[in-house]
Enzyme design. Structure first.
Site, PDB file in Angstrom:
ATOM      1  CE  LYS A 142      -1.504   1.888   3.674  1.00  0.00           C
ATOM      2  NZ  LYS A 142      -0.341   2.592   4.493  1.00  0.00           N
ATOM      3  CG  HIS A 180       0.275  -4.487   7.990  1.00  0.00           C
ATOM      4  ND1 HIS A 180       0.055  -3.133   7.419  1.00  0.00           N
ATOM      5  CD2 HIS A 180       0.222  -4.133   9.269  1.00  0.00           C
ATOM      6  CE1 HIS A 180       0.195  -2.149   8.387  1.00  0.00           C
ATOM      7  NE2 HIS A 180       0.213  -2.830   9.779  1.00  0.00           N
ATOM      8  CD  GLU A 198       0.340   4.726  13.791  1.00  0.00           C
ATOM      9  OE1 GLU A 198       1.375   4.145  13.801  1.00  0.00           O
ATOM     10  OE2 GLU A 198      -0.188   5.443  13.020  1.00  0.00           O
ATOM     11  CG  ASP A 200      -0.716   6.015   6.297  1.00  0.00           C
ATOM     12  OD1 ASP A 200       0.150   5.404   5.490  1.00  0.00           O
ATOM     13  OD2 ASP A 200      -0.264   6.133   7.449  1.00  0.00           O
ATOM     14  CG  HIS A 245      -4.368  -0.186   7.527  1.00  0.00           C
ATOM     15  ND1 HIS A 245      -3.795  -1.105   6.658  1.00  0.00           N
ATOM     16  CD2 HIS A 245      -3.137   0.615   7.761  1.00  0.00           C
ATOM     17  CE1 HIS A 245      -2.554  -0.910   6.165  1.00  0.00           C
ATOM     18  NE2 HIS A 245      -2.268  -0.028   6.985  1.00  0.00           N
TER      19      HIS A 245
HETATM   20  C1  BG6 Z   1       0.923   1.680   7.959  1.00  0.00           C
HETATM   21  C2  BG6 Z   1       1.098   3.160   7.787  1.00  0.00           C
HETATM   22  O1  BG6 Z   1       0.381   1.133   6.939  1.00  0.00           O
HETATM   23  O2  BG6 Z   1       0.511   1.143   8.980  1.00  0.00           O
HETATM   24  C3  BG6 Z   1       1.889   3.635   8.975  1.00  0.00           C
HETATM   25  O3  BG6 Z   1       1.567   3.659   6.577  1.00  0.00           O
HETATM   26  C4  BG6 Z   1       1.297   3.201  10.290  1.00  0.00           C
HETATM   27  O4  BG6 Z   1       1.785   5.158   9.071  1.00  0.00           O
HETATM   28  C5  BG6 Z   1       1.183   1.939  10.256  1.00  0.00           C
HETATM   29  O5  BG6 Z   1       2.063   3.533  11.288  1.00  0.00           O
HETATM   30  C6  BG6 Z   1       0.561   1.050  11.435  1.00  0.00           C
HETATM   31  O6  BG6 Z   1       0.564  -0.286  11.482  1.00  0.00           O
HETATM   32  P1  BG6 Z   1       0.629  -1.214  12.982  1.00  0.00           P
HETATM   33  O7  BG6 Z   1       0.649  -2.270  12.389  1.00  0.00           O
HETATM   34  O8  BG6 Z   1       1.751  -0.690  13.582  1.00  0.00           O
HETATM   35  O9  BG6 Z   1      -0.947  -0.716  13.439  1.00  0.00           O
END
Ligand code: BG6
Length: 637
Positions: free
Chosen positions: A305, A335, A373, A392, A397
């Site tokens: 992505k 992911h 986050e 993003d 997601h």
């Molecule tokens: C990514 C984003 O796809 O996912 C990031 O580009 C983000 O900005 C991340 O920090 C978060 O992933 P996870 O698995 O840590 O929740």
């Protein structure tokens, strides 16, 4: 150790089925046998003992092994799985066969070894201790059972031999996620004995330089487990590197030569460069005929992505890819779909009978999906400035998570059946009319973002985004789904809160404070502290009918007591075995861009009064106002 003792240990574990017995077994085996690694599992089937395995294996049979103590006439245990023979090289070194149990763990049996030996690979085997004198025999029968590995829902699949060609192989994603995931798969013996990784980036490096660099990355970013030097050496021998510019046709010739040198027929391409290069790389693969697979082999493409920048660019990228790869060979990665806890949403909903009847507008008041986050953009200012939180996190997601929460059950658990339902749900999300955007979407930017490296001093980027979405179908009509995501919020938490309606009658009074009759809440915690909680009211001990909210908790870590694979481990294996269930399809990607397109257009045509929230807070006040307009409140805990 006499096999008799082993039998006793087995029996002990089987009858008590507790961890003390398991530890006892482990200790006994470790003392008795000179093997590097022993693990064991206890489940209703008994104890499965797993010994460190050799490299080259070839599966030969499947079934169940019933282990009997002939002297006593009792059955000691049952092993289920697949038997295999080792290839010649290993056979010479002593090991000649083995067994893969229900958990995909492998045991190897060697000629002359002190403990176990297969007399025959086939329908019946003898487990015995081959010493002088009367052999102490435990009789084990291999019955012709169904092949448990044929059930894709329960068992780890065996990964075919292949080469993974990673574009952007020196980049952040490769270092932080891909190589650590591949190394971990090697650690868990999930990779085939023969495989190759061919990395590409512009940085001039030899194979050795690349291996040294990735060694540091794997050491730094592996989430768990000690770094195993011996394993790394074996793993690194399969790591190769080709320097070159993806715009240059000769790069693809060099890649072709390198892959040829590895002897691999199957190739999995992985695009993890800057997204603006994706189409160029796919063209390069096409022009150089690298995408043409010989008879019986395959070519697949994983695309990181973001997939496009908006609906139009996503469509263009799809058509460029389809000129070279078929849709079924195109794996668009998100992911979040590979996270165990996201997959568990389906298990919770469709594996249990009690939730589904409540899973609709009659009982559910609203749903909140939060991905917070505490970190900022962490050196990704350049990329992030162009992306923003909506693109993003939400476009991919969180809309996928919403689809998983809200989709209809599929008739069968097959890749396209599941993806059809996800896609249908995404297409059912109501697309906001331009005049609704201000009502239902909020952008935020934290104080200090504009001072991050690579970010313009007047950037209009959203580092926080929130939206209210409705699903136009019978199940969900009128139920708001509030979605938000942001950087520099008070903590890292991703969860889904499903708020049920109040009980229709306030039998015990509305009260206030803790006594207030709160509605039930089901919280699916994606990360951290992965688990599920159900909140409900309970009578406080003592006289009177005072109610207090209490919670019923399930915690992944303590309940299963074992490590969950990372999302990238799961998804890489899936792509190698050709299972696209957890990957997004063209129609899904386009549907989710369609949902956020009106918000993107609105936001790109205005100037925000940014920054509008302080780091360490829950985002801009407008987001609270957005949800309050519909009489709800964010759960900030
Ligand atoms: C990514 C984003 O796809 O996912 C990031 O580009 C983000 O900005 C991340 O920090 C978060 O992933 P996870 O698995 O840590 O929740």
């Amino acid at each position: 150790m006499a096999l008799k003792n082993l039998g006793q240990v087995l029996r002990k574990c089987r009858s008590r089925q507790n961890h003390i017995a398991a530890c006892f077994l482990r200790l006994q085996l470790q003392l008795a046998l000179d093997v590097r690694k022993i693990t064991q599992q206890i489940d209703p089937l008994g104890v499965l003992i797993c010994l460190e395995l050799a490299d080259q294996i070839e599966r030969v049979d499947a079934g169940e092994i019933h282990i009997h103590d002939d002297e006593r006439g009792v059955e000691l245990g049952l092993l289920q799985g697949v038997m295999f023979a080792l290839d010649e090289g290993n056979a010479q070194s002593g090991a000649f066969g083995g067994f893969i149990d229900l958990y995909g763990k492998e045991q190897v049996f060697e000629h002359g070894q002190d403990f176990l030996g297969f007399q025959h690979l086939g329908k019946s085997v003898l487990l015995k201790k081959p010493r002088r004198g009367v052999p102490q025999c435990y009789h084990a029968e291999m019955t012709e059972a169904r092949n448990p590995f044929a059930d894709p829902l329960r068992f780890e699949r065996r990964v075919p031999e292949c080469a993974i060609v990673i574009f952007g192989a020196a980049g952040d994603l490769a270092k932080r996620k891909l190589l650590p995931a591949l190394y971990r798969l090697a650690y868990d013996r999930r990779l085939p004995a023969s495989f190759a990784i061919v990395g590409n980036s512009r940085t001039p490096m030899t194979d050795e330089d690349y291996r040294a660099r990735m060694r540091e990355a794997v050491k730094q970013f592996s989430e768990d487990g000690d770094f195993d030097e011996e394993l790394w050496k074996r793993f690194a021998a399969n790591l190769h590197y080709v320097a070159g510019d993806v715009k240059e046709p000769n790069l693809y010739q060099a890649l072709r030569e390198k892959v040829k040198g590895t002897g691999q027929a199957n190739i999995l391409f992985y695009l993890s460069t800057q997204p603006s290069y994706y189409a160029t790389i796919v063209d390069g693969i096409g022009h150089s005929h690298l995408a043409a697979a010989p008879e019986g082999a395959w070519r697949r493409l994983i695309v990181e992505k973001p997939f496009g920048h908006d609906l139009q660019s996503a469509r263009e990228l799809n058509s460029r890819i389809h000129a070279v790869f078929r849709e079924e060979d195109t794996y668009r990665i998100d992911h979040y779909l590979g996270k165990e806890t996201v997959q568990n949403i389906l298990a919770l909903r469709f594996g249990n009978g009690i939730f589904e009847p409540l899973w609709n507008r009659r009982y559910i008041n609203h749903v909140q999906i939060t991905a917070a986050e505490s970190i900022g953009v962490e050196g990704r200012g350049g990329y992030y400035q162009e992306a923003g939180a909506l693109r993003d996190m939400i476009q991919n997601h969180l809309l996928q998570v919403m689809a998983t929460v809200a989709m209809e059950p599929s008739a069968v658990f097959e890749p396209d059946a599941v993806r059809d339902e996800r896609a249908k749900l995404l297409r059912s999300i109501k697309v906001m009319r331009p005049e609704e955007v201000d009502l239902y979407a909020v952008a935020g930017q934290y104080k200090g973002f504009r001072q991050e490296p690579g970010v313009n001093p007047d950037a209009q980027t959203d580092t926080y985004a929130a939206g209210t979405f409705f699903v136009d179908n019978w199940r969900w009509a009128g139920v708001p789904f509030f979605i938000r995501s942001g950087k520099k919020l008070p903590k890292r938490v991703t969860d889904i809160a499903i708020q049920f309606n109040q009980a229709p009658l306030a039998l015990f009074g509305a009260g206030d404070g803790d006594q207030k009759a709160r509605p039930n809440l089901l919280i699916l915690r994606i990360q951290p502290e992965e688990g599920i909680s159900l909140l409900f009211l309970s009578k406080e001990p003592g006289s009177g009918m005072r109610l207090r909210p209490v919670s019923m908790d399930f915690n992944y870590g303590t309940s299963f007591g074992e490590r969950s694979p990372s999302a990238y481990e799961t998804l890489l294996v899936d792509a190698m075995v050709g299972d696209a269930t957890l990957y997004t399809r063209q129609d899904m990607v386009e549907a989710s861009w369609t949902v956020i397109q009106p918000i993107l257009e609105n936001w790109s045509n205005r100037r925000f009064d940014f920054p509008n929230y302080d780091p360490g807070t829950w985002g801009p006040a407008e987001a609270d106002a957005m949800i309050a307009k519909l009489g709800r409140q964010w759960r900030n805990s």
